[in-house]
Design a protein around this motif. Structure first.
Motif: not given
Length: 167
Positions: A52-67
């Protein structure tokens, strides 16, 4: 006999899941009074909740700048200068002009566009950078500047569509 009871329970739980009615209260239907094996029922519930509540799959963006990268005006200056260099337009690297929204959107510079907005807009960023040129927002005025004229070969399709609409 108990296998048929388990199958009936599985079917009813499946129907409840499809209808979106699966709740924690349904755990009461898996009890000894219904004639089922409690250990088997305990093995079924986690599978049902996972379905019923599958775990989320998140993709890490590759071209993001640091925080916090865009909070520094020096990083904004660096990105503006590298934009003009990549486009093949010669500008003073210490005072790179600030493009208008149309140019930033065309080249997909969403991070830079967001940073300019967060730092108070194009005029405020220009003041912080030491009075750099701000390319006007109106395209008729912007395309008269030398920097934009040198960008036009890259943006030929874009300006052709505008010219066709006007006339």
């Amino acid at each position: 006999m108990w296998r048929s009871t388990i199958n009936q329970i599985k079917q009813s739980v499946f129907l409840f899941m499809i209808g979106g009615l699966m709740t924690a209260d349904m755990a009461g239907c898996f009890s000894r009074s219904r004639g089922t094996n409690t250990s088997e029922a305990q093995g079924i519930l986690p599978l049902l909740y996972t379905y019923q509540n599958p775990p989320q799959k998140r993709r890490k963006p590759t071209d993001r700048r640091p925080k916090f990268y865009w909070q520094s005006i020096d990083n904004v200056r660096l990105e503006l200068a590298s934009f003009w260099v990549e486009c093949g337009v010669h500008v003073d690297q210490s005072l790179p002009p600030i493009p208008n929204e149309k140019i930033l959107n065309f080249f997909g510079l969403n991070g830079l566009r967001w940073a300019i907005a967060q730092l108070g807009g194009r005029e405020n960023v220009a003041r912080q950078l030491g009075g750099v040129l701000v390319i006007p927002g109106k395209w008729e005025e912007a395309k008269e500047l030398d920097e934009v004229k040198r960008l036009l070969p890259y943006m030929a399709n874009y300006t052709t569509n505008d010219d066709k609409e006007k006339g």
